[in-house]
Design an enzyme around this catalytic site. Structure first.
Site, PDB file in Angstrom:
ATOM      1  N   HIS A   1     -10.052  -5.188  -3.516  1.00  0.00           N
ATOM      2  CA  HIS A   1      -8.734  -5.398  -2.913  1.00  0.00           C
ATOM      3  C   HIS A   1      -8.916  -5.839  -1.475  1.00  0.00           C
ATOM      4  O   HIS A   1      -9.847  -5.417  -0.792  1.00  0.00           O
ATOM      5  CB  HIS A   1      -7.881  -4.124  -2.976  1.00  0.00           C
ATOM      6  CG  HIS A   1      -8.569  -2.897  -2.496  1.00  0.00           C
ATOM      7  ND1 HIS A   1      -9.495  -2.223  -3.257  1.00  0.00           N
ATOM      8  CD2 HIS A   1      -8.474  -2.210  -1.330  1.00  0.00           C
ATOM      9  CE1 HIS A   1      -9.938  -1.174  -2.589  1.00  0.00           C
ATOM     10  NE2 HIS A   1      -9.342  -1.149  -1.406  1.00  0.00           N
TER      11      HIS A   1
ATOM     12  N   GLU B   1     -12.547   3.130  -1.213  1.00  0.00           N
ATOM     13  CA  GLU B   1     -12.083   4.307  -1.969  1.00  0.00           C
ATOM     14  C   GLU B   1     -11.712   3.959  -3.406  1.00  0.00           C
ATOM     15  O   GLU B   1     -11.991   4.730  -4.319  1.00  0.00           O
ATOM     16  CB  GLU B   1     -10.893   4.943  -1.255  1.00  0.00           C
ATOM     17  CG  GLU B   1     -11.276   5.540   0.092  1.00  0.00           C
ATOM     18  CD  GLU B   1     -10.079   6.072   0.864  1.00  0.00           C
ATOM     19  OE1 GLU B   1      -8.956   6.034   0.343  1.00  0.00           O
ATOM     20  OE2 GLU B   1     -10.297   6.519   2.008  1.00  0.00           O
ATOM     21  N   VAL B   2     -11.041   2.828  -3.609  1.00  0.00           N
ATOM     22  CA  VAL B   2     -10.636   2.416  -4.957  1.00  0.00           C
ATOM     23  C   VAL B   2     -11.608   1.349  -5.440  1.00  0.00           C
ATOM     24  O   VAL B   2     -11.806   0.324  -4.775  1.00  0.00           O
ATOM     25  CB  VAL B   2      -9.186   1.881  -4.960  1.00  0.00           C
ATOM     26  CG1 VAL B   2      -8.815   1.398  -6.356  1.00  0.00           C
ATOM     27  CG2 VAL B   2      -8.215   2.963  -4.492  1.00  0.00           C
TER      28      VAL B   2
ATOM     29  N   HIS C   1      -6.839  -5.843   2.122  1.00  0.00           N
ATOM     30  CA  HIS C   1      -5.705  -5.296   2.862  1.00  0.00           C
ATOM     31  C   HIS C   1      -5.177  -6.389   3.793  1.00  0.00           C
ATOM     32  O   HIS C   1      -5.956  -6.966   4.564  1.00  0.00           O
ATOM     33  CB  HIS C   1      -6.136  -4.116   3.743  1.00  0.00           C
ATOM     34  CG  HIS C   1      -6.741  -2.957   3.015  1.00  0.00           C
ATOM     35  ND1 HIS C   1      -6.076  -1.769   2.817  1.00  0.00           N
ATOM     36  CD2 HIS C   1      -7.964  -2.794   2.451  1.00  0.00           C
ATOM     37  CE1 HIS C   1      -6.860  -0.917   2.176  1.00  0.00           C
ATOM     38  NE2 HIS C   1      -8.015  -1.522   1.949  1.00  0.00           N
TER      39      HIS C   1
ATOM     40  N   ASP D   1       0.850  -1.193   0.000  1.00  0.00           N
ATOM     41  CA  ASP D   1       0.000   0.000   0.000  1.00  0.00           C
ATOM     42  C   ASP D   1       0.888   1.246   0.000  1.00  0.00           C
ATOM     43  O   ASP D   1       1.907   1.301   0.684  1.00  0.00           O
ATOM     44  CB  ASP D   1      -0.908   0.004   1.234  1.00  0.00           C
ATOM     45  CG  ASP D   1      -2.064   0.989   1.099  1.00  0.00           C
ATOM     46  OD1 ASP D   1      -3.209   0.531   0.944  1.00  0.00           O
ATOM     47  OD2 ASP D   1      -1.804   2.215   1.128  1.00  0.00           O
ATOM     48  N   ILE D   2       0.478   2.252  -0.750  1.00  0.00           N
ATOM     49  CA  ILE D   2       1.281   3.468  -0.890  1.00  0.00           C
ATOM     50  C   ILE D   2       1.246   4.325   0.387  1.00  0.00           C
ATOM     51  O   ILE D   2       2.150   5.135   0.625  1.00  0.00           O
ATOM     52  CB  ILE D   2       0.800   4.277  -2.124  1.00  0.00           C
ATOM     53  CG1 ILE D   2       1.903   5.188  -2.640  1.00  0.00           C
ATOM     54  CG2 ILE D   2      -0.483   5.052  -1.826  1.00  0.00           C
ATOM     55  CD1 ILE D   2       1.614   5.758  -4.023  1.00  0.00           C
TER      56      ILE D   2
HETATM   57  P1  AMP Z   1      -9.886   1.334   0.345  1.00  0.00           P
HETATM   58  O1  AMP Z   1     -10.207   2.517   1.222  1.00  0.00           O
HETATM   59  O2  AMP Z   1     -10.184   0.015   0.995  1.00  0.00           O
HETATM   60  O3  AMP Z   1     -10.490   1.466  -1.028  1.00  0.00           O
HETATM   61  O4  AMP Z   1      -8.295   1.312   0.190  1.00  0.00           O
HETATM   62  C1  AMP Z   1      -7.608   1.871  -0.899  1.00  0.00           C
HETATM   63  C2  AMP Z   1      -6.136   1.765  -0.596  1.00  0.00           C
HETATM   64  O5  AMP Z   1      -5.404   1.948  -1.782  1.00  0.00           O
HETATM   65  C3  AMP Z   1      -5.630   2.805   0.407  1.00  0.00           C
HETATM   66  O6  AMP Z   1      -5.063   2.142   1.541  1.00  0.00           O
HETATM   67  C4  AMP Z   1      -4.571   3.571  -0.403  1.00  0.00           C
HETATM   68  O7  AMP Z   1      -3.473   3.972   0.376  1.00  0.00           O
HETATM   69  C5  AMP Z   1      -4.198   2.559  -1.461  1.00  0.00           C
HETATM   70  N1  AMP Z   1      -3.630   3.115  -2.694  1.00  0.00           N
HETATM   71  C6  AMP Z   1      -4.134   4.113  -3.445  1.00  0.00           C
HETATM   72  N2  AMP Z   1      -3.350   4.329  -4.516  1.00  0.00           N
HETATM   73  C7  AMP Z   1      -2.332   3.432  -4.440  1.00  0.00           C
HETATM   74  C8  AMP Z   1      -1.193   3.139  -5.256  1.00  0.00           C
HETATM   75  N3  AMP Z   1      -0.923   3.825  -6.386  1.00  0.00           N
HETATM   76  N4  AMP Z   1      -0.365   2.146  -4.871  1.00  0.00           N
HETATM   77  C9  AMP Z   1      -0.608   1.444  -3.735  1.00  0.00           C
HETATM   78  N5  AMP Z   1      -1.669   1.664  -2.931  1.00  0.00           N
HETATM   79  C10 AMP Z   1      -2.512   2.650  -3.276  1.00  0.00           C
END
Ligand code: AMP
Length: 121
Positions: free
Chosen positions: A104, A99-100, A106, A33-34
């Site tokens: 995914h 958010e994405v 974690h 994770d970034i």
């Molecule tokens: P969620 O809130 O469960 O959708 O988590 C999205 C996650 O994606 C967050 O923990 C972000 O830090 C992570 N994230 C967003 N962009 C990137 C990226 N380019 N590379 C790695 N992790 C990312």
């Protein structure tokens, strides 16, 4: 929900933006994770275009679903947290605070993870 091919994880899967890869196979990619929220914070994603857990459970093949589950355990061993314990989270949809919009999981560990769900009251 329609899948957005422009989401950040779709772009990582296409190689358009980099990631710090931990593990991959035919169905799955795992990367750091970034913005890590623990010493180990790895995201495990299917290669297929699934917006969320809800989308994935309905449409993914048994092979894809099995591969995602197995990859979580593989990542836990690769990163060392299998020995000490870890937490797996998948945020789904609005109330899940996703958010994405690409499924995914974690994988979090490397320290005591505290309560499962933060108190809001
Ligand atoms: P969620 O809130 O469960 O959708 O988590 C999205 C996650 O994606 C967050 O923990 C972000 O830090 C992570 N994230 C967003 N962009 C990137 C990226 N380019 N590379 C790695 N992790 C990312």
């Amino acid at each position: 929900m329609a899948y957005d091919q422009g989401n950040v994880f779709a772009r990582i899967l296409r190689g358009e933006i980099p990631c710090r890869k931990v593990h991959e196979d035919a169905h799955v990619l795992a990367f750091h994770d970034i913005q890590p929220q623990a010493p180990v914070h790895v995201l495990v994603i299917p290669r297929g275009a699934y917006a969320s857990w809800d989308d994935f459970h309905e449409k993914a093949s048994d092979a894809e679903q099995a591969a995602l589950m197995r990859a979580v355990g593989t990542v836990a061993r690769i990163t060392g947290v299998a020995a000490t314990g870890y937490r797996v989270i998948s945020n789904c949809g609005s109330d899940g605070n996703q958010e994405v919009q690409h499924l995914h999981l974690h994988v979090l560990g490397g320290r005591p993870m505290g309560r499962m769900v933060a108190r809001t009251e």
